[in-house]
Design an enzyme around this catalytic site. Structure first.
Site, PDB file in Angstrom:
ATOM      1  N   TYR A  48       7.705  -4.831 -20.873  1.00  0.00           N
ATOM      2  CA  TYR A  48       9.068  -4.714 -20.337  1.00  0.00           C
ATOM      3  C   TYR A  48       9.539  -3.292 -20.068  1.00  0.00           C
ATOM      4  O   TYR A  48      10.089  -3.014 -19.018  1.00  0.00           O
ATOM      5  CB  TYR A  48      10.038  -5.404 -21.304  1.00  0.00           C
ATOM      6  CG  TYR A  48      11.495  -5.279 -20.919  1.00  0.00           C
ATOM      7  CD1 TYR A  48      11.988  -5.884 -19.769  1.00  0.00           C
ATOM      8  CD2 TYR A  48      12.392  -4.581 -21.718  1.00  0.00           C
ATOM      9  CE1 TYR A  48      13.330  -5.783 -19.412  1.00  0.00           C
ATOM     10  CE2 TYR A  48      13.731  -4.473 -21.378  1.00  0.00           C
ATOM     11  CZ  TYR A  48      14.199  -5.081 -20.230  1.00  0.00           C
ATOM     12  OH  TYR A  48      15.512  -4.969 -19.882  1.00  0.00           O
ATOM     13  N   CYS A  76      15.164   5.872 -25.373  1.00  0.00           N
ATOM     14  CA  CYS A  76      15.283   7.185 -24.749  1.00  0.00           C
ATOM     15  C   CYS A  76      14.091   7.488 -23.847  1.00  0.00           C
ATOM     16  O   CYS A  76      13.044   6.843 -23.912  1.00  0.00           O
ATOM     17  CB  CYS A  76      15.356   8.290 -25.803  1.00  0.00           C
ATOM     18  SG  CYS A  76      16.519   8.014 -27.128  1.00  0.00           S
ATOM     19  N   GLY A  86      17.163   4.888 -20.365  1.00  0.00           N
ATOM     20  CA  GLY A  86      18.461   5.196 -20.959  1.00  0.00           C
ATOM     21  C   GLY A  86      19.462   5.520 -19.886  1.00  0.00           C
ATOM     22  O   GLY A  86      19.211   6.384 -19.048  1.00  0.00           O
ATOM     23  N   ASN A 107      12.422  10.701 -28.731  1.00  0.00           N
ATOM     24  CA  ASN A 107      12.357   9.273 -28.430  1.00  0.00           C
ATOM     25  C   ASN A 107      11.691   8.594 -29.609  1.00  0.00           C
ATOM     26  O   ASN A 107      10.547   8.902 -29.945  1.00  0.00           O
ATOM     27  CB  ASN A 107      11.550   9.034 -27.145  1.00  0.00           C
ATOM     28  CG  ASN A 107      11.371   7.549 -26.848  1.00  0.00           C
ATOM     29  OD1 ASN A 107      12.177   6.729 -27.239  1.00  0.00           O
ATOM     30  ND2 ASN A 107      10.298   7.213 -26.154  1.00  0.00           N
ATOM     31  N   GLY A 108      12.401   7.655 -30.252  1.00  0.00           N
ATOM     32  CA  GLY A 108      11.837   6.950 -31.389  1.00  0.00           C
ATOM     33  C   GLY A 108      12.883   6.687 -32.450  1.00  0.00           C
ATOM     34  O   GLY A 108      14.080   6.701 -32.191  1.00  0.00           O
TER      35      GLY A 108
END
Length: 577
Positions: free
Chosen positions: A330, A89, A115, A189-190
């Site tokens: 990345y 996310c 996302g 996010n996580g």
């Protein structure tokens, strides 16, 4: 193109007292922000309202057709993009700008790489939380008319990547919930590694869940908290959480940013020239809306923004940070600054290290676009060999295709990557990629390069071998699917068909990070987890039932058996690809 939902939460009380902690300078009065859409636009941006993705309509039509014209046609689902770890996310929060929702919209564009399957924005206007969420890209979900439904000077936004099946609308964040003291919105996010035990305890006490998202657990914990003022409810809720979380919350008059004590996932703070405060997953989002980067949200910190300024609170005593090193390998964009370091400089250095540690006689250096480009530039510069574009990536390809009846080998790779014969023919080629996960895409790329005339293909990987799954908000396959967990480097080289293969040495990675090395998480390279999964742990911080409601037992798969160390342990099911 996108399925969109509009919602308005309950009006909220504006009478609330907050304890002031470490005040920073408050934002000055905001100035109007010009429209992000052309003033000559006569109608909203085009968005097609549909229950299904357009390609799904095509597939459905094909499957229901009795015409012999299509009997030999195959529906091809591209799995090649799944041969990379996936960031879950991206989040953004803005306080103090009259065009907050529009700035969120632009920021989500900048975070789209985090996302691509769902997006949403929640804003506050007249003490009411208003929400627009949809399935699809940011440009598909939002239009001028939809953003007009999101007035106010406080807003939060979210982009989502789905881990399994289709992205159902009810799972798209931000989530908004009403409770006895008003309403709250959250974007997360996580991944919470103690999600199931928390949910089971809440359900035992009467809580009702609409999704299987771990983010919904956070809202329930806030609702049952008796702490005052509001941000202390967040603190109390977060004290029960284990795992990775970078979250932004909003109420009728506050914006709150929280980061877990280990700081697994990034979250930064910036400020616009009019004083508006901005939180985002990456600094690239700040750059687009012309906000100045100020600092990271520290691990274990809660930042509360309201009319009196920015207040900072330490969430709890926190251990040594364990920031995700894969953000630099990345996930993040090269133009971002993440965990206080330039992503571009890190990747360039990784390429230089590969050239030093694994040199080979070659004529040209190419990259697997886009994530391998900067490391390839570093390799070429250090090796003194020209860098050229030997592979051209198409950015206009979806994830599902109708394949002709006569099979095309490596169809998915060929749709997305086109070799340049003039660069490759008769050459000894070094091809740089960021990682190898399953190895399937790498083998196809090597074959594609050799079919295009490359004399030799030498694969260089700008990360150490991935041998373990991640439980902190990254979508990775089970250990049994990770090729580096099953094969030696030479066996992998033979499998993918390259003339040589080398990974970034782990000791050289930590040497480059220097004094910061201990502050990063390397679990995917070592199998040593800073926060151990406990009992049955949700596979990824996402909704695995994709919108289906029901008990925890009704969720089919996506869970781990109880284990102390994930190394070599097969998951109960494999992720859908």
């Amino acid at each position: 193109m996108a399925t969109t939902a509009f919602s308005t939460a309950y009006p909220t009380s504006s009478a609330r007292t907050a304890t002031r902690l470490s005040p920073l300078s408050p934002p000055p009065p905001s100035k109007p922000f010009s429209s992000i859409f052309p003033k000559t636009l006569q109608k909203p941006l085009h968005t097609t309202q549909s229950k299904n993705n357009p390609i799904s309509d095509i597939i459905s039509t094909y499957r229901n057709s009795t015409s012999t014209e299509y009997t030999d046609t195959a529906i091809f689902s591209d799995d090649d993009d799944d041969d990379k770890p996936r960031e879950e996310c991206g989040v953004v929060g803005i306080y103090g700008d009259p065009e907050a929702a529009r700035l969120c919209y632009l920021s989500l564009h900048a975070l789209q790489h985090r996302g691509q399957e769902g997006a949403g924005i929640v804003s506050v206007h007249d003490n009411i939380l208003q929400s627009v969420t949809g399935v699809g890209l940011v440009s598909e979900v939002f239009s001028e008319s939809k953003l007009a439904k999101l007035p106010g000077d406080i807003a939060i936004g979210h982009v989502r990547y789905s881990t399994a099946g289709s992205s159902m609308l009810k799972n798209v964040q931000p989530f908004v919930a009403g409770y006895r003291f008003g309403s709250v919105g959250v974007a997360h996010n996580g991944n919470l590694v103690n999600y199931q035990s928390l949910r089971a305890e809440l359900e035992e006490n009467g809580s009702i869940f609409n999704t299987s998202s771990d983010t919904e657990v956070v809202l329930h914990l806030i609702a049952i908290s008796k702490a005052r003022p509001f941000f202390m409810r967040i603190v109390e809720a977060c004290e029960k959480l284990e795992g990775a979380y970078s979250m932004v919350f909003l109420t009728e008059d506050k914006l709150v940013a929280v980061r877990d004590p280990f700081g697994f996932r990034p979250l930064v703070m910036g400020r616009k020239s009019n004083g508006a405060v901005v939180f985002a997953s990456e600094t690239c989002a700040l750059d687009l809306i012309e906000a100045t980067y100020e600092r990271e949200v520290y691990p274990g910190e809660v930042l509360v923004v309201d009319k009196e300024g920015v207040q900072s609170l330490c969430l709890m005593p926190h251990p040594e940070p364990k920031s995700c090193v894969f953000e630099h390998i990345y996930f993040s964009l090269p133009n971002s600054v993440v965990f206080g370091r330039s992503v571009y400089e890190s990747r360039h250095a990784f390429g230089e290290i590969l050239a030093t540690e694994a040199p080979v006689d070659c004529d040209v250096v190419i990259a697997v676009p886009d994530s391998g480009v900067v490391a390839a530039l570093g390799y070429a510069a250090k090796a003194g060999v020209p860098f050229q574009q030997g592979l051209i990536r198409s950015h206009y390809v979806g994830r599902t295709f109708i394949e002709p009846s006569q099979k095309i080998r490596d169809f998915g790779v060929k749709l997305k990557l086109s070799p340049v014969r003039a660069v490759l023919e008769g050459k000894r080629v070094v091809v740089v990629d960021d990682s190898i996960v399953r190895g399937t895409t790498s083998s196809k790329i090597v074959r594609l390069l050799k079919e295009s005339g490359a004399k030799e293909v030498h694969m260089r990987i700008a990360s150490p071998p991935i041998i373990a799954s991640c439980y902190y908000g990254v979508d990775t396959p089970s250990p049994g699917e990770l090729i580096s967990n099953r094969m030696s480097v030479d066996e992998i080289r033979e499998f993918i068909g390259s003339d040589s293969l080398a990974f970034l040495p782990m000791d050289k990675l930590t040497e480059y990070l220097g004094g910061d090395a201990k502050g990063f998480c390397y679990a995917c390279f070592s199998g040593n987890y800073p926060v151990e999964p406990k009992g049955k742990v949700k596979r990824i911080g996402d909704s695995l039932d994709d919108g289906l409601t029901g008990s925890m037992e009704s969720i089919d798969g996506g869970w781990l058996p109880e284990t102390g160390n994930e190394m070599g342990v097969e998951k109960e099911i494999k992720l859908s690809t």
